[in-house]
Enzyme design. Structure first.
Site, PDB file in Angstrom:
ATOM      1  N   ASP A   1       0.824  -1.210   0.000  1.00 10.15           N
ATOM      2  CA  ASP A   1       0.000   0.000   0.000  1.00 10.15           C
ATOM      3  C   ASP A   1       0.858   1.259   0.000  1.00 10.15           C
ATOM      4  O   ASP A   1       0.379   2.339  -0.318  1.00 10.15           O
ATOM      5  CB  ASP A   1      -0.938  -0.001   1.209  1.00 10.15           C
ATOM      6  CG  ASP A   1      -1.988   1.106   1.147  1.00 10.15           C
ATOM      7  OD1 ASP A   1      -2.559   1.313   0.063  1.00 10.15           O
ATOM      8  OD2 ASP A   1      -2.224   1.765   2.173  1.00 10.15           O
TER       9      ASP A   1
ATOM     10  N   SER B   1      -6.873   5.747  -0.234  1.00 15.13           N
ATOM     11  CA  SER B   1      -7.183   4.445  -0.839  1.00 15.13           C
ATOM     12  C   SER B   1      -8.654   4.128  -0.633  1.00 15.13           C
ATOM     13  O   SER B   1      -9.206   4.338   0.452  1.00 15.13           O
ATOM     14  CB  SER B   1      -6.331   3.348  -0.199  1.00 15.13           C
ATOM     15  OG  SER B   1      -4.955   3.631  -0.331  1.00 15.13           O
TER      16      SER B   1
ATOM     17  N   GLN C   1      -5.403  -1.425  -7.015  1.00 16.43           N
ATOM     18  CA  GLN C   1      -6.013  -0.493  -6.068  1.00 16.43           C
ATOM     19  C   GLN C   1      -6.685   0.644  -6.836  1.00 16.43           C
ATOM     20  O   GLN C   1      -6.224   1.036  -7.914  1.00 16.43           O
ATOM     21  CB  GLN C   1      -4.957   0.099  -5.125  1.00 16.43           C
ATOM     22  CG  GLN C   1      -5.522   0.987  -4.027  1.00 16.43           C
ATOM     23  CD  GLN C   1      -4.449   1.473  -3.078  1.00 16.43           C
ATOM     24  OE1 GLN C   1      -4.035   2.627  -3.156  1.00 16.43           O
ATOM     25  NE2 GLN C   1      -3.993   0.611  -2.173  1.00 16.43           N
TER      26      GLN C   1
END
Length: 287
Positions: free
Chosen positions: A203, A227, A277
């Site tokens: 991430d 995110s 993502q």
């Protein structure tokens, strides 16, 4: 073992507080909210503690609310299915009685079968590049004073970006980056630990790839970035205490959202994991 690596291992270990319920501490990395990779890694750790003799092969997570980095997070795991080869778990991460993340992850017994993979990009090895932390320390005077110490502190994961440039004055470029990643100290042999750690690591800097075509810094005060979801697939065994190449690209950004995808290779050229993502990207022009 390095103190910062041991701290991350403890962060992902979790405390059992009941039947399929766990509690994890939070880590302040200088962001306004808890780091999304922490919540994904802890959720995967929680789910794995309810499964025996199977390893996670995929996860799909949605970020529902910002997390508070100053308070612990509770994880509740639901047994969705236990089949002969696969098990599925649903995890809800909560703070103050409200969910901040919902994740489904699937586990599989060890099996053999057909195998193929794409070729690893031909880029120089990690020894050719400086650690990103060195760049942060070099440009420490450009980091807001309130978070300067956090951004220049020792880290459990080392990042070496191939397309290195001043992270505070980025240039317009293509939406693609190559980043070597590795734990700064040896990790336990448990393969699940390496998966928790990789979930945590992927991430970091991922959504920023969608900013590269626009030359926008993550520290731009006009930027609101977060995110929205995160998905991972684990293809082959790997060790995060050995160098891995994280290849990320952003084929699209539109309607205040950026989409990124990643492939992770070991130094032998094996594709060991993939990730995608989508995130919120709002950039408010001056005036």
């Amino acid at each position: 073992m390095s103190q910062v690596v041991e701290g991350l291992l403890q962060l992902l270990k979790l405390e059992s507080i009941g039947d399929h319920r766990f509690r994890g501490l939070s880590q302040d990395l200088g962001y306004p909210k808890v780091f999304g990779g922490q919540v994904i890694g802890q959720a995967l750790s929680a789910a794995s503690q309810t499964v025996e003799d199977r390893h996670p092969h995929s996860l799909h997570a949605y970020f529902l609310r910002p997390g508070d980095a100053q308070n612990p997070i509770e994880y509740e795991v639901e047994e969705v299915r236990n089949g002969r080869s696969f098990s599925v778990r649903r995890v809800i991460a909560s703070q103050f009685g409200k969910p901040i993340l919902a994740m489904t992850t699937s586990f599989q017994i060890e099996e053999t079968g057909l195998s193929h993979e794409v070729a690893m990009p031909n880029v120089p090895g990690p020894e050719k590049f400086e650690p990103e932390l060195k760049l942060f320390r070099k440009h420490a005077n450009e980091i807001p004073e309130t978070v300067r110490d956090l951004f220049t502190a020792d880290r459990p994961i080392e990042y070496r970006v191939v397309e290195n440039q001043n992270p505070f004055r980025p240039r317009h470029g293509t939406g693609k980056r190559h980043m070597w990643i590795r734990s700064i100290a040896p990790l336990p042999d448990d393969p699940n630990v390496h998966k928790y750690m990789l979930a945590y690591t992927t991430d970091y800097g991922f959504l920023e790839t969608a900013l590269m075509p626009h030359g926008i810094s993550i520290f731009d005060r006009r930027l609101n970035i977060a995110s929205l979801d995160h998905a991972m697939w684990f293809h082959r065994p790997f060790r995060l205490d050995e160098w891995l190449l994280y290849v990320a690209d952003s084929p699209s950004a539109s309607e205040a959202r950026g989409y990124v995808r990643g492939q992770i290779f070991n130094q032998a050229g094996d594709l060991v994991a993939s990730t995608t993502q989508e995130g919120l990207i709002r950039h408010h022009e001056e005036g």
